[in-house]
Design an enzyme around this catalytic site. Structure first.
Site, PDB file in Angstrom:
ATOM      1  N   TYR A  91       6.147  -6.802   5.366  1.00  0.00           N
ATOM      2  CA  TYR A  91       4.877  -6.852   4.582  1.00  0.00           C
ATOM      3  C   TYR A  91       4.847  -5.483   3.903  1.00  0.00           C
ATOM      4  O   TYR A  91       5.101  -4.546   4.485  1.00  0.00           O
ATOM      5  CB  TYR A  91       3.717  -7.283   5.412  1.00  0.00           C
ATOM      6  CG  TYR A  91       2.607  -7.156   4.534  1.00  0.00           C
ATOM      7  CD1 TYR A  91       2.278  -8.075   3.626  1.00  0.00           C
ATOM      8  CD2 TYR A  91       1.317  -6.071   4.962  1.00  0.00           C
ATOM      9  CE1 TYR A  91       0.699  -8.091   2.849  1.00  0.00           C
ATOM     10  CE2 TYR A  91       0.271  -6.109   4.244  1.00  0.00           C
ATOM     11  CZ  TYR A  91       0.041  -7.030   3.397  1.00  0.00           C
ATOM     12  OH  TYR A  91      -1.532  -6.865   2.525  1.00  0.00           O
TER      13      TYR A  91
ATOM     14  N   ASP B  18       9.297   1.890   3.774  1.00  0.00           N
ATOM     15  CA  ASP B  18       7.964   1.631   4.063  1.00  0.00           C
ATOM     16  C   ASP B  18       7.434   2.271   5.330  1.00  0.00           C
ATOM     17  O   ASP B  18       7.515   1.391   6.261  1.00  0.00           O
ATOM     18  CB  ASP B  18       7.526   0.316   3.565  1.00  0.00           C
ATOM     19  CG  ASP B  18       6.078   0.116   3.518  1.00  0.00           C
ATOM     20  OD1 ASP B  18       5.271   1.014   3.935  1.00  0.00           O
ATOM     21  OD2 ASP B  18       5.565  -1.224   3.318  1.00  0.00           O
TER      22      ASP B  18
ATOM     23  N   LYS C 218      -2.366   4.171   6.468  1.00  0.00           N
ATOM     24  CA  LYS C 218      -3.003   4.014   8.027  1.00  0.00           C
ATOM     25  C   LYS C 218      -3.083   5.390   8.587  1.00  0.00           C
ATOM     26  O   LYS C 218      -4.050   6.131   8.251  1.00  0.00           O
ATOM     27  CB  LYS C 218      -1.920   2.761   8.934  1.00  0.00           C
ATOM     28  CG  LYS C 218      -1.976   1.520   8.043  1.00  0.00           C
ATOM     29  CD  LYS C 218      -1.405   0.620   8.974  1.00  0.00           C
ATOM     30  CE  LYS C 218      -1.884  -1.089   8.198  1.00  0.00           C
ATOM     31  NZ  LYS C 218      -0.811  -1.612   7.406  1.00  0.00           N
TER      32      LYS C 218
HETATM   33  C1  LIG Z   1      -0.626  -2.206   6.299  1.00  0.00           C
HETATM   34  C2  LIG Z   1       0.689  -2.020   5.369  1.00  0.00           C
HETATM   35  C3  LIG Z   1       0.720  -1.929   4.127  1.00  0.00           C
HETATM   36  C4  LIG Z   1      -0.561  -2.171   3.077  1.00  0.00           C
HETATM   37  O1  LIG Z   1      -1.326  -1.170   3.421  1.00  0.00           O
HETATM   38  P1  LIG Z   1      -2.948  -1.489   2.871  1.00  0.00           P
HETATM   39  O2  LIG Z   1      -3.577  -0.126   2.954  1.00  0.00           O
HETATM   40  O3  LIG Z   1      -3.442  -2.532   3.576  1.00  0.00           O
HETATM   41  O4  LIG Z   1      -2.788  -1.933   1.551  1.00  0.00           O
HETATM   42  C5  LIG Z   1       2.066  -1.818   3.510  1.00  0.00           C
HETATM   43  N1  LIG Z   1       3.125  -1.653   4.264  1.00  0.00           N
HETATM   44  C6  LIG Z   1       3.058  -1.945   5.370  1.00  0.00           C
HETATM   45  C7  LIG Z   1       4.178  -1.627   6.325  1.00  0.00           C
HETATM   46  C8  LIG Z   1       2.035  -2.080   6.129  1.00  0.00           C
HETATM   47  O5  LIG Z   1       1.834  -2.030   7.552  1.00  0.00           O
END
Ligand SMILES: *Cc1c(COP(=O)(O)O)cnc(C)c1O
Length: 420
Positions: free
Chosen positions: A119, A214, A246
């Site tokens: 994701y 990511d 995060k």
């Molecule tokens: C949480 C997450 C996102 C998206 O971040 P948001 O701040 O919720 O838009 C993208 N990539 C990864 C791996 C994530 O865990």
């Protein structure tokens, strides 16, 4: 997820959090193993983060112009990761969306490769499901995404080197980038096999595509230097672009992408690739992130890792005692527990989304609700990571450990075919 859609029941409304503990609107207390889905590495309402944020708010909340905390946070990120330059945004979604635009602008190519189960936020092009065969183009993963948004996306099974090789052999001269979670955490936690991320980086390099790692979840969370500290730093390679969010926002809306200086130079205003954000890098969010990262010492990661180990061991023992087959799957200090029979997996480990999907979601829901009734807030989905923090002291960890045996027995009753 926050609606309890995956586990049923009524979502809790929270009134306050302090350290490892949450208090809901009815005054019930819970040990929190969600931590806002990862960001709160230091726990809720850390006194020093709070004080720094209050001081920042008193100075004014947003200027839409450069500020010192923004530069200092960028320096903290470049000190811990291989990125040479950083651009701030307000969410992980924006970070991956912008990184992909930059990769497309840099390479002059349009195709993006991703893995099923990874994701990257709700970016249209990445809310995609695999098409009808390997190395074919994807279809929208949700209503509202036009087919034209996913027709340049290729979705492959995680860990499938042959599929990656085939996709690049067929479409290599059209691929702008491959984007992957540095260690998947959104299909439950999966540890990348040794050398897998390096293989991806090398495959991209061989075809003139960019490797986008990511680390929105893993960054400053899986380990001090993120997942990269657990593979690239040891093996001597770096992604072309990385995304963060995060933990680096310290509980505020801050995220970033960064990478090679020559690639980042293509971003506006220096280069032609457009990117902007009204609240990007605002001084409150960057102060929260900066204070959090400065407090995130080696000792913090050791503590979080040890607390995670205690909970993993206790969960595994409780599930064994209750006769629930399971796999504990971790990447650094992150982990999740799949309720499935390891004998059904080719290697005994969960390697991809198909493996993860074998988890018994009904049994997990029973485990979740038993824990909730006993004052432990687990992620309300079988496919999310369990998080601990520097604030999870012996009392908080013991409360989790004490709740696990009854929860494992609740899972066992459902797993054996009882009523949900
Ligand atoms: C949480 C997450 C996102 C998206 O971040 P948001 O701040 O919720 O838009 C993208 N990539 C990864 C791996 C994530 O865990």
């Amino acid at each position: 997820m926050r609606a309890f859609n995956a586990v049923g029941g009524t979502p809790r409304f929270f009134r306050s959090g302090a350290g490892a503990w949450l208090t809901d609107a009815d005054g019930n207390e819970y040990v929190d193993l969600v931590l806002s889905w990862g960001p709160l590495l230091l726990g809720h309402a850390h006194p020093e983060v709070q004080a720094a944020v209050q001081a920042a708010v008193a100075r004014g909340t947003s200027f839409g112009a450069p500020t010192e905390p923004e530069v200092e946070l960028a320096e903290e990120i470049t000190a811990r990761t291989p990125v040479e330059r950083v651009r701030f945004v307000s969410s992980g979604t924006e970070a991956t969306m912008s990184a992909i635009r930059l990769a497309r602008g840099f390479t002059g190519r349009d195709v993006v490769v991703k893995f099923a189960g990874c994701y990257h936020g709700h970016v249209d092009a990445l809310l995609a499901s695999a098409g009808s065969g390997l190395a074919t183009f994807a279809v929208p993963g949700t209503p509202g995404v036009p087919a034209s948004s996913t027709e340049l996306t290729i979705v492959l099974p995680y860990h499938d080197r042959a599929a990656v090789t085939a996709a690049f052999a067929e479409h290599g001269d059209r691929i702008a980038c491959l984007v992957t979670e540095a260690a998947p955490g959104n299909m439950g936690v999966i540890e990348p096999e040794p050398g897998f991320n390096r293989f991806l980086a090398e495959t991209c390099a061989a075809h003139g595509a960019l490797f986008v790692s990511d680390e929105v979840m893993t960054g400053f969370r899986a380990a001090r230097q993120g997942q990269w500290g657990r593979d690239g730093a040891l093996e001597g390679w770096a992604p072309d672009l990385m995304t963060f969010g995060k933990v680096m926002g310290g509980g505020f809306p801050a995220a970033a992408f960064g990478g090679r200086a020559d690639v980042m130079a293509l971003l506006a205003p220096e280069g032609p690739v457009y990117q902007a954000g009204t609240l990007s890098g605002n001084p409150v969010a960057t102060t929260a992130g900066l204070t959090t990262l400065r407090l995130a010492t080696d000792e913090v990661y050791e503590h979080v890792g040890a607390a995670a180990q205690t909970v993993k061991d206790a969960a595994s023992q409780a599930l064994d005692a209750a006769g629930v087959p399971h796999v504990v799957s971790s990447a650094g200090t992150m982990f999740s527990i799949f309720l499935l029979d390891p004998a059904e997996l080719a290697t005994g480990a969960v390697r991809d989304f198909a493996d993860a999907s074998r988890t018994d979601a009904r049994a997990y829901a029973a485990l979740f609700h038993s824990m909730l009734d006993q004052g432990v807030y687990l992620p309300p989905s079988a496919y999310e990571a369990w998080f601990l923090s520097a604030a999870h002291d012996d009392r908080a960890v013991q409360a989790v450990v004490d709740a696990l045996p009854a929860a494992a027995r609740a899972a066992a009753r459902v797993h054996e075919g009882g009523a949900a």
